[in-house]
Design a protein around this motif. Structure first.
Motif, PDB file in Angstrom:
ATOM      1  N   GLY A   1      -7.391   3.216  -5.507  1.00 28.36           N
ATOM      2  CA  GLY A   1      -6.763   2.850  -6.766  1.00 28.36           C
ATOM      3  C   GLY A   1      -5.823   1.679  -6.605  1.00 28.36           C
ATOM      4  N   VAL A   2      -5.357   1.161  -7.729  1.00 30.95           N
ATOM      5  CA  VAL A   2      -4.399   0.063  -7.730  1.00 30.95           C
ATOM      6  C   VAL A   2      -3.452   0.259  -8.901  1.00 30.95           C
ATOM      7  N   PHE A   3      -2.212  -0.150  -8.722  1.00 24.60           N
ATOM      8  CA  PHE A   3      -1.217  -0.086  -9.793  1.00 24.60           C
ATOM      9  C   PHE A   3      -0.538  -1.444  -9.863  1.00 24.60           C
ATOM     10  N   THR A   4      -0.459  -2.028 -11.063  1.00 24.77           N
ATOM     11  CA  THR A   4       0.053  -3.383 -11.242  1.00 24.77           C
ATOM     12  C   THR A   4       1.230  -3.418 -12.202  1.00 24.77           C
ATOM     13  N   ASP A   5       1.854  -4.591 -12.273  1.00 25.97           N
ATOM     14  CA  ASP A   5       2.930  -4.804 -13.246  1.00 25.97           C
ATOM     15  C   ASP A   5       2.433  -4.519 -14.659  1.00 25.97           C
ATOM     16  N   GLY A   6       1.197  -4.898 -14.930  1.00 25.37           N
ATOM     17  CA  GLY A   6       0.629  -4.653 -16.250  1.00 25.37           C
ATOM     18  C   GLY A   6       0.490  -3.170 -16.545  1.00 25.37           C
ATOM     19  N   ASP A   7       0.101  -2.410 -15.522  1.00 22.87           N
ATOM     20  CA  ASP A   7       0.017  -0.956 -15.698  1.00 22.87           C
ATOM     21  C   ASP A   7       1.391  -0.365 -16.023  1.00 22.87           C
TER      22      ASP A   7
ATOM     23  N   LEU B   1       0.846  -1.206   0.000  1.00 27.18           N
ATOM     24  CA  LEU B   1       0.000   0.000   0.000  1.00 27.18           C
ATOM     25  C   LEU B   1       0.875   1.247   0.000  1.00 27.18           C
ATOM     26  N   VAL B   2       0.424   2.274  -0.736  1.00 27.53           N
ATOM     27  CA  VAL B   2       1.054   3.598  -0.688  1.00 27.53           C
ATOM     28  C   VAL B   2      -0.046   4.641  -0.576  1.00 27.53           C
ATOM     29  N   ASN B   3       0.315   5.811  -0.069  1.00 24.74           N
ATOM     30  CA  ASN B   3      -0.643   6.907   0.014  1.00 24.74           C
ATOM     31  C   ASN B   3      -0.846   7.537  -1.362  1.00 24.74           C
ATOM     32  N   ASP B   4      -1.937   8.261  -1.518  1.00 24.07           N
ATOM     33  CA  ASP B   4      -2.261   8.814  -2.827  1.00 24.07           C
ATOM     34  C   ASP B   4      -1.351   9.978  -3.229  1.00 24.07           C
ATOM     35  N   ASP B   5      -0.520  10.461  -2.295  1.00 25.14           N
ATOM     36  CA  ASP B   5       0.433  11.508  -2.665  1.00 25.14           C
ATOM     37  C   ASP B   5       1.826  10.947  -2.948  1.00 25.14           C
ATOM     38  N   ALA B   6       1.946   9.621  -3.009  1.00 27.09           N
ATOM     39  CA  ALA B   6       3.242   8.990  -3.272  1.00 27.09           C
ATOM     40  C   ALA B   6       3.617   9.147  -4.742  1.00 27.09           C
ATOM     41  N   SER B   7       4.910   9.044  -5.006  1.00 30.68           N
ATOM     42  CA  SER B   7       5.388   9.075  -6.386  1.00 30.68           C
ATOM     43  C   SER B   7       5.311   7.679  -6.984  1.00 30.68           C
ATOM     44  N   LEU B   8       5.405   7.625  -8.287  1.00 32.81           N
ATOM     45  CA  LEU B   8       5.397   6.338  -8.976  1.00 32.81           C
ATOM     46  C   LEU B   8       6.585   5.493  -8.539  1.00 32.81           C
ATOM     47  N   SER B   9       7.748   6.113  -8.356  1.00 35.07           N
ATOM     48  CA  SER B   9       8.932   5.361  -7.945  1.00 35.07           C
ATOM     49  C   SER B   9       8.732   4.749  -6.559  1.00 35.07           C
ATOM     50  N   GLN B  10       8.060   5.452  -5.647  1.00 34.45           N
ATOM     51  CA  GLN B  10       7.778   4.895  -4.326  1.00 34.45           C
ATOM     52  C   GLN B  10       6.827   3.700  -4.431  1.00 34.45           C
ATOM     53  N   ALA B  11       5.871   3.818  -5.326  1.00 29.70           N
ATOM     54  CA  ALA B  11       4.936   2.716  -5.534  1.00 29.70           C
ATOM     55  C   ALA B  11       5.654   1.486  -6.086  1.00 29.70           C
ATOM     56  N   LEU B  12       6.605   1.699  -7.005  1.00 25.83           N
ATOM     57  CA  LEU B  12       7.352   0.581  -7.568  1.00 25.83           C
ATOM     58  C   LEU B  12       8.212  -0.096  -6.516  1.00 25.83           C
TER      59      LEU B  12
ATOM     60  N   ALA C   1      -0.994   8.821  -8.324  1.00 26.09           N
ATOM     61  CA  ALA C   1      -2.405   9.140  -8.547  1.00 26.09           C
ATOM     62  C   ALA C   1      -2.724   9.404 -10.009  1.00 26.09           C
ATOM     63  N   THR C   2      -1.710   9.762 -10.807  1.00 25.51           N
ATOM     64  CA  THR C   2      -1.960  10.082 -12.213  1.00 25.51           C
ATOM     65  C   THR C   2      -1.930   8.852 -13.115  1.00 25.51           C
ATOM     66  N   VAL C   3      -1.394   7.756 -12.616  1.00 25.71           N
ATOM     67  CA  VAL C   3      -1.264   6.564 -13.469  1.00 25.71           C
ATOM     68  C   VAL C   3      -1.999   5.344 -12.921  1.00 25.71           C
ATOM     69  N   MET C   4      -2.499   5.421 -11.712  1.00 24.44           N
ATOM     70  CA  MET C   4      -3.169   4.269 -11.106  1.00 24.44           C
ATOM     71  C   MET C   4      -4.525   4.007 -11.771  1.00 24.44           C
ATOM     72  N   THR C   5      -5.030   2.804 -11.580  1.00 29.31           N
ATOM     73  CA  THR C   5      -6.381   2.464 -12.015  1.00 29.31           C
ATOM     74  C   THR C   5      -7.341   2.785 -10.878  1.00 29.31           C
TER      75      THR C   5
END
Length: 326
Positions: free
Chosen positions: A248-254, A215-226, A271-275
Protein backbone atom coordinates in the motif's frame (compact mmCIF):
# COMPACT_ATOMS: atom_id res chain seq x y z
CA UNK A 1 4.75 52.41 -36.57
CA UNK A 2 1.97 53.10 -39.06
CA UNK A 3 -0.39 50.45 -40.34
CA UNK A 4 0.91 51.04 -43.90
CA UNK A 5 4.52 50.33 -42.93
CA UNK A 6 3.50 47.31 -40.89
CA UNK A 7 1.58 45.97 -43.86
CA UNK A 8 4.64 46.48 -46.10
CA UNK A 9 6.84 44.54 -43.70
CA UNK A 10 4.51 41.57 -43.51
CA UNK A 11 3.79 41.46 -47.23
CA UNK A 12 7.51 41.57 -48.08
CA UNK A 13 8.23 38.90 -45.48
CA UNK A 14 5.50 36.69 -46.93
CA UNK A 15 7.02 37.09 -50.38
CA UNK A 16 10.44 36.08 -49.05
CA UNK A 17 9.02 32.97 -47.43
CA UNK A 18 7.15 32.04 -50.61
CA UNK A 19 10.30 32.40 -52.73
CA UNK A 20 12.43 30.35 -50.33
CA UNK A 21 9.74 27.68 -49.91
CA UNK A 22 9.61 27.26 -53.70
CA UNK A 23 13.38 27.06 -53.85
CA UNK A 24 13.46 24.24 -51.33
CA UNK A 25 10.55 22.40 -52.95
CA UNK A 26 12.21 22.55 -56.37
CA UNK A 27 15.34 20.85 -55.02
CA UNK A 28 13.56 17.51 -55.38
CA UNK A 29 14.36 17.52 -59.08
CA UNK A 30 18.04 17.21 -58.17
CA UNK A 31 17.58 14.04 -56.12
CA UNK A 32 19.12 11.83 -58.78
CA UNK A 33 21.95 9.33 -59.21
CA UNK A 34 24.45 12.02 -58.21
CA UNK A 35 22.72 12.43 -54.84
CA UNK A 36 22.74 8.63 -54.39
CA UNK A 37 26.44 8.41 -55.26
CA UNK A 38 27.32 11.24 -52.87
CA UNK A 39 25.44 9.52 -50.05
CA UNK A 40 27.23 6.26 -50.84
CA UNK A 41 30.61 7.99 -50.58
CA UNK A 42 29.62 9.52 -47.25
CA UNK A 43 28.16 6.27 -45.91
CA UNK A 44 31.30 4.24 -46.73
CA UNK A 45 33.76 6.94 -45.64
CA UNK A 46 36.44 5.36 -43.41
CA UNK A 47 37.61 8.69 -42.07
CA UNK A 48 35.72 11.91 -41.46
CA UNK A 49 33.49 14.12 -43.56
CA UNK A 50 35.08 17.55 -43.93
CA UNK A 51 32.77 20.37 -44.97
CA UNK A 52 34.29 23.49 -46.51
CA UNK A 53 32.81 26.76 -47.70
CA UNK A 54 33.47 30.51 -47.72
CA UNK A 55 31.30 33.35 -46.45
CA UNK A 56 27.64 32.48 -46.08
CA UNK A 57 28.32 29.03 -47.51
CA UNK A 58 30.81 28.58 -44.70
CA UNK A 59 28.17 29.39 -42.09
CA UNK A 60 25.82 26.88 -43.68
CA UNK A 61 28.68 24.38 -43.92
CA UNK A 62 29.26 24.60 -40.17
CA UNK A 63 25.65 23.72 -39.51
CA UNK A 64 25.68 20.85 -42.01
CA UNK A 65 28.81 19.42 -40.38
CA UNK A 66 27.18 19.69 -36.94
CA UNK A 67 24.01 17.96 -38.17
CA UNK A 68 26.00 15.14 -39.76
CA UNK A 69 28.05 14.65 -36.61
CA UNK A 70 25.00 14.51 -34.35
CA UNK A 71 23.21 11.98 -36.57
CA UNK A 72 25.92 9.35 -36.87
CA UNK A 73 28.25 10.67 -39.59
CA UNK A 74 31.52 11.96 -38.05
CA UNK A 75 32.11 15.39 -39.57
CA UNK A 76 33.68 18.77 -38.94
CA UNK A 77 34.01 22.09 -40.73
CA UNK A 78 37.30 23.43 -42.11
CA UNK A 79 37.60 27.02 -43.32
CA UNK A 80 39.15 26.93 -46.82
CA UNK A 81 41.25 30.01 -46.08
CA UNK A 82 42.74 28.32 -43.02
CA UNK A 83 43.17 25.11 -45.01
CA UNK A 84 45.53 26.98 -47.35
CA UNK A 85 47.67 27.89 -44.35
CA UNK A 86 48.10 24.54 -42.64
CA UNK A 87 44.65 23.13 -41.85
CA UNK A 88 44.77 21.07 -45.03
CA UNK A 89 46.79 18.65 -42.93
CA UNK A 90 43.52 17.68 -41.23
CA UNK A 91 42.38 15.98 -44.42
CA UNK A 92 43.47 12.39 -45.14
CA UNK A 93 42.93 9.92 -47.94
CA UNK A 94 40.22 8.20 -45.88
CA UNK A 95 38.12 11.37 -45.69
CA UNK A 96 35.35 12.74 -47.88
CA UNK A 97 35.24 16.49 -48.50
CA UNK A 98 31.91 18.24 -49.06
CA UNK A 99 32.64 21.59 -50.75
CA UNK A 100 29.95 24.28 -50.82
CA UNK A 101 29.85 27.19 -53.25
CA UNK A 102 26.74 28.59 -54.87
CA UNK A 103 28.66 29.89 -57.88
CA UNK A 104 31.08 26.99 -57.97
CA UNK A 105 33.81 29.53 -58.63
CA UNK A 106 34.88 30.53 -55.11
CA UNK A 107 38.62 31.11 -55.32
CA UNK A 108 39.55 29.90 -51.83
CA UNK A 109 37.71 26.62 -52.41
CA UNK A 110 39.05 26.09 -55.94
CA UNK A 111 42.63 26.67 -54.79
CA UNK A 112 42.58 23.69 -52.45
CA UNK A 113 40.39 21.35 -54.53
CA UNK A 114 43.34 19.89 -56.53
CA UNK A 115 45.26 19.33 -53.29
CA UNK A 116 42.29 17.48 -51.81
CA UNK A 117 42.18 15.23 -54.87
CA UNK A 118 45.96 14.69 -54.69
CA UNK A 119 45.59 13.45 -51.11
CA UNK A 120 43.21 10.80 -52.37
CA UNK A 121 40.12 12.10 -50.55
CA UNK A 122 36.77 12.00 -52.31
CA UNK A 123 35.42 15.42 -53.27
CA UNK A 124 31.68 16.12 -53.35
CA UNK A 125 30.64 19.55 -54.58
CA UNK A 126 27.35 21.26 -53.86
CA UNK A 127 26.81 24.26 -56.15
CA UNK A 128 24.11 26.10 -58.03
CA UNK A 129 25.94 25.63 -61.33
CA UNK A 130 26.57 22.11 -62.70
CA UNK A 131 28.91 23.59 -65.34
CA UNK A 132 31.09 25.38 -62.78
CA UNK A 133 34.77 24.71 -62.19
CA UNK A 134 34.14 23.18 -58.76
CA UNK A 135 31.47 20.86 -60.17
CA UNK A 136 33.88 19.63 -62.85
CA UNK A 137 36.66 18.99 -60.31
CA UNK A 138 34.46 16.96 -57.98
CA UNK A 139 34.00 13.21 -57.96
CA UNK A 140 30.27 13.86 -57.79
CA UNK A 141 28.21 17.05 -57.92
CA UNK A 142 24.90 17.85 -56.21
CA UNK A 143 22.99 20.72 -57.78
CA UNK A 144 21.31 23.29 -55.52
CA UNK A 145 20.31 25.84 -58.16
CA UNK A 146 17.52 28.26 -57.26
CA UNK A 147 15.35 30.32 -59.59
CA UNK A 148 15.90 33.54 -57.66
CA UNK A 149 17.28 34.92 -54.44
CA UNK A 150 14.73 36.29 -52.00
CA UNK A 151 16.81 39.45 -51.79
CA UNK A 152 15.12 41.95 -54.18
CA UNK A 153 18.56 43.08 -55.35
CA UNK A 154 19.51 39.51 -56.18
CA UNK A 155 22.72 39.98 -54.24
CA UNK A 156 22.41 38.72 -50.65
CA UNK A 157 22.52 34.90 -50.43
CA UNK A 158 19.04 34.00 -49.22
CA UNK A 159 17.22 31.33 -51.22
CA UNK A 160 20.55 29.76 -52.18
CA UNK A 161 21.75 29.37 -48.61
CA UNK A 162 18.36 28.02 -47.54
CA UNK A 163 18.51 25.49 -50.38
CA UNK A 164 22.04 24.46 -49.39
CA UNK A 165 20.99 23.97 -45.78
CA UNK A 166 17.94 21.94 -46.80
CA UNK A 167 19.99 19.70 -49.09
CA UNK A 168 22.46 19.18 -46.26
CA UNK A 169 19.60 18.09 -44.01
CA UNK A 170 18.37 15.73 -46.74
CA UNK A 171 21.81 14.12 -46.89
CA UNK A 172 22.09 13.82 -43.10
CA UNK A 173 18.68 12.21 -42.70
CA UNK A 174 19.24 9.84 -45.62
CA UNK A 175 22.49 8.68 -43.98
CA UNK A 176 20.79 8.46 -40.58
CA UNK A 177 18.29 5.95 -41.96
CA UNK A 178 20.96 4.03 -43.86
CA UNK A 179 23.02 3.63 -40.66
CA UNK A 180 20.01 2.52 -38.59
CA UNK A 181 20.72 5.45 -36.26
CA UNK A 182 18.38 5.33 -33.26
CA UNK A 183 17.08 7.71 -30.61
CA UNK A 184 19.53 6.11 -28.15
CA UNK A 185 22.41 6.83 -30.54
CA UNK A 186 21.24 10.44 -30.80
CA UNK A 187 21.11 10.71 -27.03
CA UNK A 188 24.71 9.48 -26.74
CA UNK A 189 25.74 12.46 -28.89
CA UNK A 190 23.66 14.85 -26.76
CA UNK A 191 24.20 13.77 -23.13
CA UNK A 192 24.09 17.32 -21.84
CA UNK A 193 20.82 18.29 -23.48
CA UNK A 194 17.30 17.75 -22.23
CA UNK A 195 16.66 15.18 -24.96
CA UNK A 196 19.75 13.25 -23.93
CA UNK A 197 18.63 13.20 -20.33
CA UNK A 198 15.19 11.95 -21.31
CA UNK A 199 16.68 9.18 -23.43
CA UNK A 200 19.60 8.13 -21.22
CA UNK A 201 18.46 8.46 -17.61
CA UNK A 202 16.80 5.45 -16.02
CA UNK A 203 14.72 5.27 -12.87
CA UNK A 204 17.69 3.93 -10.91
CA UNK A 205 19.61 7.11 -11.85
CA UNK A 206 17.10 9.46 -10.22
CA UNK A 207 15.30 7.52 -7.47
CA UNK A 208 15.78 7.90 -3.72
CA UNK A 209 17.28 4.80 -2.11
CA UNK A 210 18.13 3.17 1.23
CA UNK A 211 17.26 5.29 4.28
CA UNK A 212 15.68 8.01 2.13
CA UNK A 213 12.81 5.70 1.09
CA UNK A 214 9.73 6.30 3.34
CA UNK A 215 8.35 2.97 4.59
CA UNK A 216 6.26 1.72 7.52
CA UNK A 217 5.03 -1.73 8.46
CA UNK A 218 1.40 -2.64 7.90
CA UNK A 219 0.74 -2.67 11.66
CA UNK A 220 1.87 0.96 12.07
CA UNK A 221 -0.51 3.70 13.14
CA UNK A 222 -1.48 6.59 10.92
CA UNK A 223 0.48 8.97 13.17
CA UNK A 224 3.64 6.87 12.70
CA UNK A 225 3.12 6.96 8.95
CA UNK A 226 2.77 10.76 9.04
CA UNK A 227 6.00 11.07 11.00
CA UNK A 228 7.78 8.91 8.40
CA UNK A 229 6.39 11.09 5.61
CA UNK A 230 7.63 14.22 7.37
CA UNK A 231 11.10 12.77 7.95
CA UNK A 232 11.63 11.62 4.35
CA UNK A 233 9.97 14.58 2.62
CA UNK A 234 8.61 12.80 -0.45
CA UNK A 235 4.95 13.49 0.31
CA UNK A 236 4.16 9.80 0.73
CA UNK A 237 5.07 6.60 2.51
CA UNK A 238 4.95 3.00 1.43
CA UNK A 239 3.40 0.26 3.54
CA UNK A 240 5.08 -3.16 3.62
CA UNK A 241 4.02 -6.55 5.00
CA UNK A 242 6.15 -8.98 7.00
CA UNK A 243 7.84 -10.16 3.81
CA UNK A 244 8.82 -6.53 3.13
CA UNK A 245 6.59 -6.46 0.05
CA UNK A 246 4.86 -3.21 -0.86
CA UNK A 247 1.13 -3.61 -0.25
CA UNK A 248 0.00 0.00 0.00
CA UNK A 249 0.87 3.67 -0.16
CA UNK A 250 -0.31 6.74 1.74
CA UNK A 251 0.18 10.26 0.34
CA UNK A 252 -0.40 13.89 1.23
CA UNK A 253 -3.47 13.71 -0.98
CA UNK A 254 -4.82 10.77 0.99
CA UNK A 255 -4.35 12.76 4.21
CA UNK A 256 -6.38 15.69 2.88
CA UNK A 257 -9.17 13.34 1.81
CA UNK A 258 -9.50 11.62 5.19
CA UNK A 259 -9.53 14.85 7.22
CA UNK A 260 -13.22 15.22 6.38
CA UNK A 261 -13.92 11.74 7.77
CA UNK A 262 -13.09 12.71 11.38
CA UNK A 263 -10.56 9.92 11.70
CA UNK A 264 -8.35 10.00 14.80
CA UNK A 265 -4.87 10.54 13.43
CA UNK A 266 -3.29 9.08 16.58
CA UNK A 267 -5.18 5.81 16.84
CA UNK A 268 -6.16 4.92 13.27
CA UNK A 269 -4.16 2.11 11.66
CA UNK A 270 -2.38 2.92 8.41
CA UNK A 271 -3.74 -0.31 6.90
CA UNK A 272 -7.28 1.07 7.13
CA UNK A 273 -6.61 4.27 5.20
CA UNK A 274 -3.82 3.40 2.77
CA UNK A 275 -4.31 2.89 -0.96
CA UNK A 276 -3.88 -0.80 -1.70
CA UNK A 277 -2.19 -2.23 -4.83
CA UNK A 278 -0.32 1.01 -5.52
CA UNK A 279 1.10 1.98 -8.90
CA UNK A 280 4.77 1.00 -9.06
CA UNK A 281 7.66 0.95 -11.49
CA UNK A 282 10.93 -0.95 -11.87
CA UNK A 283 14.40 0.57 -11.69
CA UNK A 284 15.50 -0.42 -15.19
CA UNK A 285 12.99 1.60 -17.21
CA UNK A 286 13.65 5.08 -18.55
CA UNK A 287 13.00 7.99 -16.21
CA UNK A 288 10.90 9.51 -19.01
CA UNK A 289 8.57 6.51 -18.77
CA UNK A 290 8.20 7.15 -15.05
CA UNK A 291 7.28 10.75 -15.83
CA UNK A 292 4.67 9.65 -18.36
CA UNK A 293 3.20 7.15 -15.89
CA UNK A 294 2.90 9.84 -13.22
CA UNK A 295 1.31 12.27 -15.66
CA UNK A 296 -1.13 9.69 -17.03
CA UNK A 297 -2.22 8.53 -13.57
CA UNK A 298 -2.16 12.07 -12.13
CA UNK A 299 0.12 11.16 -9.23
CA UNK A 300 3.18 12.95 -7.84
CA UNK A 301 5.23 10.00 -6.62
CA UNK A 302 6.13 6.40 -7.37
CA UNK A 303 7.65 3.50 -5.49
CA UNK A 304 10.26 1.45 -7.29
CA UNK A 305 10.02 -2.30 -6.70
CA UNK A 306 11.95 -5.44 -7.59
CA UNK A 307 10.55 -8.65 -9.06
CA UNK A 308 9.26 -9.69 -5.62
CA UNK A 309 7.39 -6.40 -5.11
CA UNK A 310 9.91 -5.28 -2.49
CA UNK A 311 10.55 -1.51 -2.57
CA UNK A 312 14.07 -0.60 -3.67
CA UNK A 313 13.51 3.11 -4.19
CA UNK A 314 11.07 5.98 -4.50
CA UNK A 315 10.81 9.17 -6.48
CA UNK A 316 8.54 12.14 -6.91
CA UNK A 317 8.12 14.86 -9.48
CA UNK A 318 10.78 16.99 -7.80
CA UNK A 319 13.40 14.26 -8.40
CA UNK A 320 12.53 14.25 -12.11
CA UNK A 321 12.66 18.04 -12.26
CA UNK A 322 16.04 18.11 -10.56
CA UNK A 323 17.39 15.53 -13.01
CA UNK A 324 16.15 17.59 -15.98
CA UNK A 325 13.76 14.90 -17.21
CA UNK A 326 10.72 17.18 -17.03
Amino acid sequence: MTATKSHAFTSLAAEVLDIEARAVSELKRFLDENFDQACEYLLTCKGRVIVIGMGKSGHIGGKIAATLASTGTPAFFVHPGEASHGDLGMITADDVVLALSNSGETGEVLSIAPLIKRRGARLISMTGNPESTLASLADVHICIAVAQEACPLGLAPTSSTTATLAMGDAIAVALLHARGFTADDFAMSHPGGSLGRRLLLHIHDVMQTDERVPLVNDDASLSQALLEMSRKGLGMTGVVNQQQQLIGVFTDGDLRRILDQRIDLHTAAIATVMTRSPITITADVLAAEGLKLMEDRKINGLFVVDAEQRPVGALNMHDLLKAGVV
